[in-house]
Write a protein that holds these residues in place. Structure first.
Motif, PDB file in Angstrom:
ATOM      1  N   ALA A 163      -3.058  21.896  10.842  1.00 17.89           N
ATOM      2  CA  ALA A 163      -3.533  20.927  11.590  1.00 17.89           C
ATOM      3  C   ALA A 163      -3.072  20.425  10.090  1.00 17.89           C
ATOM      4  O   ALA A 163      -2.869  18.919  10.156  1.00 17.89           O
ATOM      5  CB  ALA A 163      -4.440  20.846  12.730  1.00 17.89           C
ATOM      6  N   GLN A 164      -4.198  21.246   9.144  1.00 18.09           N
ATOM      7  CA  GLN A 164      -4.398  20.708   7.995  1.00 18.09           C
ATOM      8  C   GLN A 164      -2.867  20.557   7.205  1.00 18.09           C
ATOM      9  O   GLN A 164      -2.544  19.018   7.077  1.00 18.09           O
ATOM     10  CB  GLN A 164      -4.723  21.547   7.251  1.00 18.09           C
ATOM     11  N   ALA A 165      -1.217  21.471   7.616  1.00 16.79           N
ATOM     12  CA  ALA A 165      -0.601  21.449   6.936  1.00 16.79           C
ATOM     13  C   ALA A 165      -0.240  19.583   7.585  1.00 16.79           C
ATOM     14  O   ALA A 165       1.380  19.345   7.023  1.00 16.79           O
ATOM     15  CB  ALA A 165       0.670  22.366   7.272  1.00 16.79           C
ATOM     16  N   ALA A 166       0.244  19.567   8.885  1.00 17.74           N
ATOM     17  CA  ALA A 166       0.691  18.151   9.679  1.00 17.74           C
ATOM     18  C   ALA A 166       0.073  16.856   8.756  1.00 17.74           C
ATOM     19  O   ALA A 166       0.354  16.223   8.574  1.00 17.74           O
ATOM     20  CB  ALA A 166       0.086  18.645  11.311  1.00 17.74           C
ATOM     21  N   ALA A 167      -1.252  16.781   8.775  1.00 24.11           N
ATOM     22  CA  ALA A 167      -1.875  15.944   8.519  1.00 24.11           C
ATOM     23  C   ALA A 167      -1.569  15.724   6.529  1.00 24.11           C
ATOM     24  O   ALA A 167      -1.486  14.592   6.266  1.00 24.11           O
ATOM     25  CB  ALA A 167      -3.544  16.294   8.023  1.00 24.11           C
ATOM     26  N   ALA A 168      -0.787  16.967   5.741  1.00 21.12           N
ATOM     27  CA  ALA A 168      -0.694  16.644   4.672  1.00 21.12           C
ATOM     28  C   ALA A 168       0.745  15.966   4.524  1.00 21.12           C
ATOM     29  O   ALA A 168       0.784  15.546   2.937  1.00 21.12           O
ATOM     30  CB  ALA A 168      -0.830  18.040   3.722  1.00 21.12           C
ATOM     31  N   THR A 169       1.815  16.181   5.684  1.00 19.28           N
ATOM     32  CA  THR A 169       2.722  15.363   5.751  1.00 19.28           C
ATOM     33  C   THR A 169       2.271  14.100   5.654  1.00 19.28           C
ATOM     34  O   THR A 169       2.789  13.874   7.063  1.00 19.28           O
ATOM     35  CB  THR A 169       3.929  16.672   5.908  1.00 19.28           C
ATOM     36  N   PRO A 170       3.102  13.164   4.737  1.00 19.10           N
ATOM     37  CA  PRO A 170       2.829  12.050   5.291  1.00 19.10           C
ATOM     38  C   PRO A 170       4.154  11.769   6.455  1.00 19.10           C
ATOM     39  O   PRO A 170       5.254  12.140   6.144  1.00 19.10           O
ATOM     40  CB  PRO A 170       3.271  11.337   3.970  1.00 19.10           C
ATOM     41  N   LEU A 171       4.066  10.588   7.211  1.00 20.63           N
ATOM     42  CA  LEU A 171       4.794  10.173   8.695  1.00 20.63           C
ATOM     43  C   LEU A 171       5.985   9.820   8.117  1.00 20.63           C
ATOM     44  O   LEU A 171       5.742   9.055   6.444  1.00 20.63           O
ATOM     45  CB  LEU A 171       4.471   9.689   9.601  1.00 20.63           C
ATOM     46  N   ASP A 172       6.918   9.126   8.044  1.00 18.40           N
ATOM     47  CA  ASP A 172       7.701   7.862   8.184  1.00 18.40           C
ATOM     48  C   ASP A 172       7.283   6.547   7.740  1.00 18.40           C
ATOM     49  O   ASP A 172       6.208   6.124   8.371  1.00 18.40           O
ATOM     50  CB  ASP A 172       9.061   7.843   9.115  1.00 18.40           C
ATOM     51  N   ALA A 173       7.112   6.060   6.645  1.00 19.93           N
ATOM     52  CA  ALA A 173       6.357   4.760   6.006  1.00 19.93           C
ATOM     53  C   ALA A 173       7.852   4.247   6.016  1.00 19.93           C
ATOM     54  O   ALA A 173       7.198   2.925   5.351  1.00 19.93           O
ATOM     55  CB  ALA A 173       5.559   5.443   4.885  1.00 19.93           C
ATOM     56  N   SER A 174       8.502   4.342   6.764  1.00 15.14           N
ATOM     57  CA  SER A 174       9.836   2.455   6.070  1.00 15.14           C
ATOM     58  C   SER A 174       8.934   1.137   6.833  1.00 15.14           C
ATOM     59  O   SER A 174       9.776   0.877   6.865  1.00 15.14           O
ATOM     60  CB  SER A 174      11.060   3.816   6.586  1.00 15.14           C
ATOM     61  N   HIS A 175       8.092   1.283   7.562  1.00 13.97           N
ATOM     62  CA  HIS A 175       7.603   0.165   8.001  1.00 13.97           C
ATOM     63  C   HIS A 175       6.361  -0.538   7.292  1.00 13.97           C
ATOM     64  O   HIS A 175       5.570  -1.154   8.421  1.00 13.97           O
ATOM     65  CB  HIS A 175       8.409  -0.332   9.373  1.00 13.97           C
ATOM     66  N   ASP A 176       6.130   0.514   6.361  1.00 16.76           N
ATOM     67  CA  ASP A 176       4.977  -0.209   5.502  1.00 16.76           C
ATOM     68  C   ASP A 176       4.352  -1.550   5.795  1.00 16.76           C
ATOM     69  O   ASP A 176       3.046  -1.961   5.566  1.00 16.76           O
ATOM     70  CB  ASP A 176       4.057   0.864   4.970  1.00 16.76           C
ATOM     71  N   PHE A 177       5.668  -2.553   4.904  1.00 17.11           N
ATOM     72  CA  PHE A 177       5.517  -3.479   4.789  1.00 17.11           C
ATOM     73  C   PHE A 177       5.817  -4.660   5.772  1.00 17.11           C
ATOM     74  O   PHE A 177       5.680  -5.566   5.742  1.00 17.11           O
ATOM     75  CB  PHE A 177       6.289  -3.856   3.871  1.00 17.11           C
ATOM     76  N   ASP A 178       5.990  -4.166   6.946  1.00 16.33           N
ATOM     77  CA  ASP A 178       6.360  -4.822   8.178  1.00 16.33           C
ATOM     78  C   ASP A 178       5.716  -6.069   8.463  1.00 16.33           C
ATOM     79  O   ASP A 178       5.577  -7.039   8.952  1.00 16.33           O
ATOM     80  CB  ASP A 178       6.954  -4.188   9.338  1.00 16.33           C
ATOM     81  N   PHE A 179       4.301  -5.914   8.442  1.00 17.44           N
ATOM     82  CA  PHE A 179       2.624  -6.516   8.120  1.00 17.44           C
ATOM     83  C   PHE A 179       3.127  -8.430   7.203  1.00 17.44           C
ATOM     84  O   PHE A 179       2.529  -8.613   8.620  1.00 17.44           O
ATOM     85  CB  PHE A 179       1.736  -5.687   8.402  1.00 17.44           C
ATOM     86  N   GLU A 180       3.630  -7.693   6.583  1.00 18.52           N
ATOM     87  CA  GLU A 180       4.043  -8.939   5.740  1.00 18.52           C
ATOM     88  C   GLU A 180       5.188 -10.064   5.907  1.00 18.52           C
ATOM     89  O   GLU A 180       5.341 -10.954   5.529  1.00 18.52           O
ATOM     90  CB  GLU A 180       4.286  -8.218   4.358  1.00 18.52           C
ATOM     91  N   PHE A 181       5.652  -9.687   6.808  1.00 24.05           N
ATOM     92  CA  PHE A 181       7.493 -10.406   7.089  1.00 24.05           C
ATOM     93  C   PHE A 181       6.836 -12.097   7.215  1.00 24.05           C
ATOM     94  O   PHE A 181       5.605 -11.886   8.178  1.00 24.05           O
ATOM     95  CB  PHE A 181       7.864  -9.648   7.773  1.00 24.05           C
ATOM     96  N   GLY A 182       7.067 -13.362   6.409  1.00 26.43           N
ATOM     97  CA  GLY A 182       6.613 -13.724   6.663  1.00 26.43           C
ATOM     98  C   GLY A 182       6.104 -15.129   5.406  1.00 26.43           C
ATOM     99  O   GLY A 182       6.845 -15.094   4.427  1.00 26.43           O
ATOM    100  N   THR A 183       5.666 -16.132   5.483  1.00 27.77           N
ATOM    101  CA  THR A 183       5.306 -17.263   4.797  1.00 27.77           C
ATOM    102  C   THR A 183       4.369 -16.962   4.751  1.00 27.77           C
ATOM    103  O   THR A 183       3.415 -16.982   5.636  1.00 27.77           O
ATOM    104  CB  THR A 183       6.222 -18.624   5.290  1.00 27.77           C
ATOM    105  N   TRP A 184       3.073 -17.075   3.441  1.00 27.02           N
ATOM    106  CA  TRP A 184       2.449 -17.032   3.324  1.00 27.02           C
ATOM    107  C   TRP A 184       1.477 -18.181   2.525  1.00 27.02           C
ATOM    108  O   TRP A 184       2.189 -18.072   1.801  1.00 27.02           O
ATOM    109  CB  TRP A 184       1.532 -15.065   2.397  1.00 27.02           C
ATOM    110  N   LYS A 185       0.139 -18.572   2.601  1.00 34.88           N
ATOM    111  CA  LYS A 185      -0.316 -19.448   1.630  1.00 34.88           C
ATOM    112  C   LYS A 185      -1.180 -18.445   0.521  1.00 34.88           C
ATOM    113  O   LYS A 185      -1.248 -18.069   0.884  1.00 34.88           O
ATOM    114  CB  LYS A 185      -1.336 -20.179   2.137  1.00 34.88           C
ATOM    115  N   THR A 186      -0.750 -18.677  -1.125  1.00 39.45           N
ATOM    116  CA  THR A 186      -1.082 -17.681  -1.648  1.00 39.45           C
ATOM    117  C   THR A 186      -2.042 -17.956  -2.919  1.00 39.45           C
ATOM    118  O   THR A 186      -2.285 -18.968  -3.004  1.00 39.45           O
ATOM    119  CB  THR A 186      -0.023 -16.821  -2.675  1.00 39.45           C
ATOM    120  N   HIS A 187      -3.395 -17.383  -2.567  1.00 43.00           N
ATOM    121  CA  HIS A 187      -4.545 -18.101  -4.460  1.00 43.00           C
ATOM    122  C   HIS A 187      -4.047 -16.407  -5.272  1.00 43.00           C
ATOM    123  O   HIS A 187      -4.766 -16.227  -4.920  1.00 43.00           O
ATOM    124  CB  HIS A 187      -5.663 -18.490  -3.404  1.00 43.00           C
TER     125      HIS A 187
END
Length: 186
Positions: free
Chosen positions: A22-46
């Protein structure tokens, strides 16, 4: 009733190997290729930006505008087009983020409209909803470390914070804080 001695060893070995697995599985990061999917789109930036980082100055300026995040390569890459302005002037540039599947981490590269070349990359990943990226750069001819962090309070509000260190990471000075709010289409 007592179990045979061999069974005790088997049970003990199982008890030890399950947590280890369980520790070895937790230490191995999962596929993170979609980590930035939350950000697709247009944002107002300050943006709140320190004018002269690592000089002892505490003079900050505010800029407002937009960030447009576009997906490339099925989400394994994306671009961020930044265009902000304020009394101190305009900042426009593009960030390119690339996912390295073998390292299971992202690199972030930035080019400003004025400089016309990519900065040295920052490398990192998301963990527990927080992105942290590190790299090296130069500022006023001296070598510095760069740290860039991303946190989102809600799916529609995110904070981006950049800090510099000129003492190998012993002390960090924040020089860029951006708060992005998602803009709805229509």
């Amino acid at each position: 009733m007592h179990a045979p001695a061999g069974l005790h060893r088997l049970l003990l070995a199982s008890a030890i190997s399950i947590p280890a697995a369980a520790q070895a599985a937790a230490a191995t990061p999962l596929d993170a290729s979609h980590d930035f999917d939350f950000e697709f789109g247009t944002w107002k930036t300050h943006v709140t930006r320190r004018l002269r980082p690592l000089t002892g100055s505490d003079q900050w300026v505010d800029l407002d505008g937009t960030s447009v995040v576009r997906k490339l390569l099925d989400g394994r890459a994306n671009t961020v087009e930044l265009d902000i302005s304020g009394p101190s002037g305009r900042i426009a540039g593009v960030a390119m983020r690339l996912y390295d599947a073998s390292a299971r981490q992202w690199s972030i590269h930035y080019a400003s409209r004025d400089a016309g070349q990519l900065t040295p990359p920052l490398f990192g990943r998301f963990k527990d909803g927080r992105g942290e990226f590190h790299g090296q750069d130069t500022l006023a001819g001296r070598s510095i470390l760069v740290r860039f962090m991303i946190t989102c309070a809600t799916p529609d509000t995110c904070r981006f914070e950049q800090s510099y260190s000129d003492d190998d990471g012993q002390h960090w000075e924040t020089n860029w804080i951006a708060t992005d709010t998602r803009m709805r289409e229509g």
